[in-house]
Scaffold this motif. Sequence first.
Motif, PDB file in Angstrom:
ATOM      1  N   LYS A 130       7.559   6.588 -16.830  1.00 21.19           N
ATOM      2  CA  LYS A 130       8.338   6.479 -15.614  1.00 21.19           C
ATOM      3  C   LYS A 130       7.681   5.563 -14.602  1.00 21.19           C
ATOM      4  CE  LYS A 130      11.302  10.374 -15.823  1.00 21.19           C
ATOM      5  NZ  LYS A 130      12.541  10.462 -15.092  1.00 21.19           N
ATOM      6  N   GLU A 155       1.388  11.754 -10.095  1.00 23.23           N
ATOM      7  CA  GLU A 155       0.635  13.014 -10.189  1.00 23.23           C
ATOM      8  C   GLU A 155       1.574  14.170 -10.476  1.00 23.23           C
ATOM      9  OE1 GLU A 155      -2.704  13.578  -9.838  1.00 23.23           O
ATOM     10  OE2 GLU A 155      -3.090  11.430  -9.730  1.00 23.23           O
ATOM     11  N   ARG A 156       2.683  14.164  -9.754  1.00 26.82           N
ATOM     12  CA  ARG A 156       3.646  15.242  -9.900  1.00 26.82           C
ATOM     13  C   ARG A 156       4.236  15.242 -11.299  1.00 26.82           C
ATOM     14  NH1 ARG A 156       7.941  15.361  -5.309  1.00 26.82           N
ATOM     15  NH2 ARG A 156       9.025  13.996  -6.752  1.00 26.82           N
ATOM     16  N   ARG A 157       4.579  14.087 -11.775  1.00 24.43           N
ATOM     17  CA  ARG A 157       5.208  13.999 -13.095  1.00 24.43           C
ATOM     18  C   ARG A 157       4.261  14.410 -14.193  1.00 24.43           C
ATOM     19  NH1 ARG A 157       7.507   8.179 -11.676  1.00 24.43           N
ATOM     20  NH2 ARG A 157       9.546   8.752 -10.796  1.00 24.43           N
ATOM     21  N   SER A 206      -3.991  12.918  -2.898  1.00 28.25           N
ATOM     22  CA  SER A 206      -3.103  12.735  -4.041  1.00 28.25           C
ATOM     23  C   SER A 206      -2.541  11.322  -4.086  1.00 28.25           C
ATOM     24  CB  SER A 206      -1.956  13.749  -3.992  1.00 28.25           C
ATOM     25  OG  SER A 206      -1.174  13.476  -2.844  1.00 28.25           O
ATOM     26  N   ARG A 207      -2.650  10.619  -2.983  1.00 29.22           N
ATOM     27  CA  ARG A 207      -2.159   9.258  -2.978  1.00 29.22           C
ATOM     28  C   ARG A 207      -3.315   8.262  -3.100  1.00 29.22           C
ATOM     29  NH1 ARG A 207       2.938   8.526  -0.479  1.00 29.22           N
ATOM     30  NH2 ARG A 207       2.285   6.512   0.375  1.00 29.22           N
ATOM     31  N   VAL A 221      12.837   4.285  -7.443  1.00 27.67           N
ATOM     32  CA  VAL A 221      11.933   3.929  -6.338  1.00 27.67           C
ATOM     33  C   VAL A 221      12.273   2.555  -5.787  1.00 27.67           C
ATOM     34  CG1 VAL A 221       9.533   3.487  -5.735  1.00 27.67           C
ATOM     35  CG2 VAL A 221      10.092   5.315  -7.327  1.00 27.67           C
ATOM     36  N   ARG A 253      13.664  -0.726   3.467  1.00 25.44           N
ATOM     37  CA  ARG A 253      13.186  -1.925   4.173  1.00 25.44           C
ATOM     38  C   ARG A 253      14.333  -2.646   4.829  1.00 25.44           C
ATOM     39  NH1 ARG A 253       7.686  -0.724   3.598  1.00 25.44           N
ATOM     40  NH2 ARG A 253       7.587   0.313   1.595  1.00 25.44           N
ATOM     41  N   GLN A 310      13.269   1.925  -1.955  1.00 22.39           N
ATOM     42  CA  GLN A 310      12.387   1.109  -1.116  1.00 22.39           C
ATOM     43  C   GLN A 310      13.122  -0.080  -0.535  1.00 22.39           C
ATOM     44  OE1 GLN A 310       9.366   1.533  -0.041  1.00 22.39           O
ATOM     45  NE2 GLN A 310       8.941   3.419  -1.175  1.00 22.39           N
ATOM     46  N   LEU A 337       0.805  -1.224   0.000  1.00 17.53           N
ATOM     47  CA  LEU A 337       0.000   0.000   0.000  1.00 17.53           C
ATOM     48  C   LEU A 337       0.838   1.274   0.000  1.00 17.53           C
ATOM     49  CD1 LEU A 337      -3.101  -0.739   2.230  1.00 17.53           C
ATOM     50  CD2 LEU A 337      -2.994  -0.177  -0.182  1.00 17.53           C
ATOM     51  N   ASP A 338       1.880   1.290   0.873  1.00 16.52           N
ATOM     52  CA  ASP A 338       2.659   2.539   0.926  1.00 16.52           C
ATOM     53  C   ASP A 338       3.388   2.776  -0.376  1.00 16.52           C
ATOM     54  OD1 ASP A 338       4.337   0.567   3.107  1.00 16.52           O
ATOM     55  OD2 ASP A 338       2.445   1.490   3.731  1.00 16.52           O
ATOM     56  N   ILE A 339       3.893   1.711  -0.936  1.00  7.85           N
ATOM     57  CA  ILE A 339       4.610   1.888  -2.205  1.00  7.85           C
ATOM     58  C   ILE A 339       3.656   2.386  -3.286  1.00  7.85           C
ATOM     59  CG2 ILE A 339       5.863   0.707  -4.025  1.00  7.85           C
ATOM     60  CD1 ILE A 339       7.105  -1.052  -1.960  1.00  7.85           C
ATOM     61  N   GLU A 340       2.472   1.837  -3.247  1.00  7.02           N
ATOM     62  CA  GLU A 340       1.478   2.295  -4.214  1.00  7.02           C
ATOM     63  C   GLU A 340       1.232   3.784  -4.036  1.00  7.02           C
ATOM     64  OE1 GLU A 340      -2.029  -0.678  -5.699  1.00  7.02           O
ATOM     65  OE2 GLU A 340      -2.549   0.803  -4.181  1.00  7.02           O
ATOM     66  N   GLY A 341       1.114   4.186  -2.781  1.00  5.92           N
ATOM     67  CA  GLY A 341       0.879   5.601  -2.502  1.00  5.92           C
ATOM     68  C   GLY A 341       2.008   6.469  -3.036  1.00  5.92           C
ATOM     69  N   ASP A 342       3.245   6.040  -2.753  1.00  6.05           N
ATOM     70  CA  ASP A 342       4.401   6.795  -3.238  1.00  6.05           C
ATOM     71  C   ASP A 342       4.365   6.910  -4.749  1.00  6.05           C
ATOM     72  OD1 ASP A 342       6.910   5.653  -0.819  1.00  6.05           O
ATOM     73  OD2 ASP A 342       5.325   7.164  -0.733  1.00  6.05           O
ATOM     74  N   LEU A 343       4.073   5.808  -5.395  1.00  5.27           N
ATOM     75  CA  LEU A 343       4.061   5.820  -6.853  1.00  5.27           C
ATOM     76  C   LEU A 343       2.985   6.750  -7.385  1.00  5.27           C
ATOM     77  CD1 LEU A 343       4.601   2.046  -7.655  1.00  5.27           C
ATOM     78  CD2 LEU A 343       6.172   3.917  -8.087  1.00  5.27           C
ATOM     79  N   LEU A 344       1.862   6.757  -6.723  1.00  7.53           N
ATOM     80  CA  LEU A 344       0.755   7.635  -7.142  1.00  7.53           C
ATOM     81  C   LEU A 344       1.163   9.097  -7.031  1.00  7.53           C
ATOM     82  CD1 LEU A 344      -2.568   6.182  -5.793  1.00  7.53           C
ATOM     83  CD2 LEU A 344      -2.135   7.113  -8.053  1.00  7.53           C
ATOM     84  N   GLU A 345       1.762   9.425  -5.881  1.00  8.54           N
ATOM     85  CA  GLU A 345       2.163  10.806  -5.655  1.00  8.54           C
ATOM     86  C   GLU A 345       3.139  11.244  -6.740  1.00  8.54           C
ATOM     87  OE1 GLU A 345       2.950  11.436  -1.320  1.00  8.54           O
ATOM     88  OE2 GLU A 345       4.083  13.128  -2.144  1.00  8.54           O
ATOM     89  N   LEU A 346       4.099  10.367  -7.001  1.00  6.71           N
ATOM     90  CA  LEU A 346       5.091  10.688  -8.008  1.00  6.71           C
ATOM     91  C   LEU A 346       4.448  10.858  -9.364  1.00  6.71           C
ATOM     92  CD1 LEU A 346       7.953   8.300  -6.896  1.00  6.71           C
ATOM     93  CD2 LEU A 346       8.030  10.794  -6.992  1.00  6.71           C
ATOM     94  N   VAL A 365       8.505   9.389  -0.916  1.00  7.56           N
ATOM     95  CA  VAL A 365       8.647  10.450  -1.925  1.00  7.56           C
ATOM     96  C   VAL A 365       9.594  11.546  -1.460  1.00  7.56           C
ATOM     97  CG1 VAL A 365       7.406  12.159  -3.247  1.00  7.56           C
ATOM     98  CG2 VAL A 365       6.367   9.949  -2.804  1.00  7.56           C
ATOM     99  N   ASP A 390       9.361   2.405 -12.891  1.00  6.47           N
ATOM    100  CA  ASP A 390       9.444   2.218 -11.441  1.00  6.47           C
ATOM    101  C   ASP A 390       8.918   0.845 -11.026  1.00  6.47           C
ATOM    102  OD1 ASP A 390       8.730   5.661 -10.546  1.00  6.47           O
ATOM    103  OD2 ASP A 390      10.618   4.576 -10.836  1.00  6.47           O
ATOM    104  N   ARG A 433      -3.987   6.256   0.117  1.00  8.73           N
ATOM    105  CA  ARG A 433      -3.068   5.282   0.667  1.00  8.73           C
ATOM    106  C   ARG A 433      -2.156   5.915   1.702  1.00  8.73           C
ATOM    107  NH1 ARG A 433      -5.158   3.874  -3.540  1.00  8.73           N
ATOM    108  NH2 ARG A 433      -5.059   1.873  -4.588  1.00  8.73           N
ATOM    109  N   PRO A 434      -1.836   5.167   2.755  1.00  8.34           N
ATOM    110  CA  PRO A 434      -1.057   5.751   3.855  1.00  8.34           C
ATOM    111  C   PRO A 434       0.394   5.976   3.452  1.00  8.34           C
ATOM    112  CG  PRO A 434      -1.388   3.412   4.213  1.00  8.34           C
ATOM    113  CD  PRO A 434      -2.175   3.752   2.994  1.00  8.34           C
TER     114      PRO A 434
END
Lengths: 883, 144
Positions: free
Chosen positions: A53, A39-41, B102-103, B76, B84, B80, A28-37, B60, A57, B106-107
């Motif tokens: 990209k 959006e920004r890109r 924006s995510r 990434v 870990r 990651q 989940l967290d990785i998914e979140g990070d990827l989403l944020e990135l 991020v 990733d 997701r947490p």
Amino acid sequence: MKLPKTMNAPPKWPFRLLKLFCRKEYHLDIEGDLLELYERRVQRLGPKKAKQKLWKDVIFLFRPSMIRSILPDLNTSPMLKHHLQMAFRHISRDKTSFLINLIGLSVGLTAVLLILLWVQDEWQYDKFHTKDDRLYSVYQNYDRPTGAHTTVRTPTPLATALAEELPEVEQAVAVNDFFQWRNSLGLLSKDGESVEAKALMASHDFFEVFSFDVLTGNSAMTMQRKDLIAISDQLAKKLFGSTEEALGKSLEWDHSGFKGLFQVSAIFSAPPQSSSLQFDVLFSIEHLLDNDRWAGNWTNNYVRTYFVLSPDTDIESFNPKIDQLLSSKEEKYRSSLVFAEPFSDQYLYGRFENGKVAGGRIAYVRLFLLLAAMILIIACINFMNLSTAKASIKMKEIGVKKTLGASRSSLATQFLTESILMAFMGITLALQLAYLLLPFFNRIADKDISIPINPSFFTGTIVLGLATGLIAGSYPALYLSGFRPITILRGKLPSLFGELWIRKGLVIFQFSLSLLLVTALLVVNDQIQFIKEKQLGYDRDNVISFQFKGEVYDNWSGLQDGKSNETFYRFMEQLRKTPGIQTASTISFGNLLDKIAGQSGVSWKGQTEEEKGISFKSPVVGYDFIETMGIQLKEGRTFSPEFKDHYHRIMLNESAVELIGLDDPVGKTLRMNGGDCEIIGVVENFQHGSLYDMIEPFIFRFDINGGNVLAKIQSGTLAETLPRLEELHEEFLPGRAFEYTFLDEDYLALYKSESQVAILSRYFAGLAIIVSCLGLFGLAVFTAERRRKEISVRKVLGASIYSIMHLLSFSFTKVVLGAVLIATPLAYWVSSNWLNNFSEGISLSPYYLLVPSVSVLLLSWLTVSYQTYRAAKVNPSRALQEQ
Amino acid sequence: MLLIPFRMPQTKLGLDFILKNPLHLQYYKIVFMKKGSKLGEFEEIVILTVGILGDNAYGVTIKDEIEDRVRREVSVGALQTTLRRLEKKGFLSAKQGDGSASRGGRPKLYFSITPYGKKAIQESRDVRNSLWDALPPGLLNEIA
């Protein structure tokens, strides 16, 4: 969770891929990070680059430390307890469904178990010999115009030659089963007490080649000396009470081939039922050579040869050497080809066609394995059907669990656990049922199977249970765990597209199968009835046949050497005089059913080239044969003592007369066996053998010295006449058992496999019907569930219970009719094909197709009636309330 | 030899570990861990960045910070993995935070340096510094 659908909604696929392989803890967290990135890109570089990209990733995240473990998230111990708890609660909540499911599964598994036991029994025939992988049996081919004829008989000296001259052969043995003396049963007596024993003669390496357990004594010495014999422990116990007592004692042996006093110097344990070689006593092969002057030649085939090949020898490259060896001993009169096949193959692959192995019993084994697989599949399909039909009950449970966060795999595991539990219960039940049914099964299959108590069998059943549970439970597990909570909480029942049709298709398949079986059952049973009653042109009622167990010499076995058949002639005289016996006759060997002697090389005036090679059926019979058999005489006379008939007098049947083209056959002659034979009479055509055989031309030859006796008993006097025959037999052949068979029973025995098929099809038809009804039942439940709203609305609008029942039943009737439409032409085609094998039979009237269809239809109505009634009775307000 | 009551990842209290394991096992684990406490270059950078970011160190932001300061692209996947691994070794600790729109809700997973981690980078710096100090004085002046 659904992502908001905006203009730059992120692409699904990279995330799907990630979800697939990524470890759950990080996902989940990785998914979140990827989403944020992403959006920004999108804002900085534009959607296309952002997507690129993103893909990069995700792909580069595919590292060992990131990948999830393959096994489903079981979270073992605590969950298992919960799963089992839930399983039991499900069962107690809906006992009827559970029971129906269990019965269906158990019945199927029982059938599978029985079949597997049978297959296993067939499979290990003859495989108990320790040298089995190197043990071979020698065959010979004789090329004939009709194709090569394969025989298992070989020249007596072959075994020794093989062992001595070919280094690859470790041991070889020649075995004779007394075939040249008609039967291998002789009398072994001690102090007046006698027992009949089946004998074999073998050369000295018999016990080296085969693994018959020698309990006491010296087997090697026994087989080397003429005066010593080896007997089975059963025989020893019968004669002496125990095996210890028997060793060293003397026994009298009495048989038409040879007699004498012998000493028991070895005792072996009686051959198991799975051995094709069955015998009670073993003699040295020397006796064969002593008593038959042609037995030792290379030109005659008197024995079966078996040998053990040294390890690492390839049989393919070795075979030609056997051929060469034979050529070096006998070039002119030898067979066309001699070769060896593995000994244990003989049971399942014993049929030869044109000189090559062409199957045999293995066809039945394969058929039954296929049947077992089909039954298992059908049982699993039914299980799947029934498990998923009553989904609405499970709905709420699944919905709540998912909302609380249960993973799909844990739900699936829940259902899998339930089905595996059910499967284990099913197989336990199946074991019990199989145990109960085994005696009946053994009687039908003519075997002696028992449930083996060994670890490998239990492992096998456990594996079977596990496999069944997994297979049968896989679909319901996946299906039920895939429910989406939203849909459920809205009260709708999820359906796969076309699911109804899949279920209907399955039911149609099952019913078609049942219909086929029921039709087959009817057809086969009726045909067998027809066969039983069919007149064959001879009278087989009240005719008994038996072998005269004393000496009967003919021109080849001793009459020329001064031996005489006085005893036998007197016996026949007395027999004919016995009250209750209408007529009696003899035949030299075989009968009119399946062992008929042949005659070729017959020539006559005006014969064409092709006609020279024709083979006639040619039994060699004595006086009164035609009368005893009840064959009708057409012209001339039958063999009778007034005319002092001899070998050069013959009788023909109509077919033969027609073939040869004689206008006035009586008195004419045919040339055969180097002499002219006079035709003294013609009989009407009759059906020999079974209805599978065509009517063939017959030439009856005459010889009063035949060893097989036929006697026609006055009807109604069986009870008095048979004891008289016993006495007569005892008088002439004291101590020998009077064993006879009835001709009509022998005739029926020709149809043994058909009878077995008839009996088996009865059971399998019943099985198929039960299974199909279960399937239909499942379909009914399923439909009732799915159509609840519709039914409620109809009721509200004023429909009566009966009209609703009609409505539902009609849809099922369509299903069954579908099965009828498919099955009927198929059944017709199969039945007529089978019936064509017979020269005569019943005709396929519509009766055979209608009765199964109608009865199946009625049965299906019965099955669904309860369900349709319940569905129709539902309170409409309840169903409509669940919105 | 430093007797560090280091923290097993995922257990809340190091005390737990000490109470459960007798002293000699602690010693063994420490020695073992000591071998693992050799930090790779990237690992060190990551830990330092986490320290710099303080409360706001998650995937991020860490990636941005490193790319900013070190001026090289960070994938990434590599980041990651390292994060870990560092967490498993006990240099970092992780805590889940809230999600944001924006995510997609997701947490975020926030990282912070553990005392053990602090010790590790300190050691690394000490070793590095001692090496630098030992350079002959004139050498540095020649490097332009």
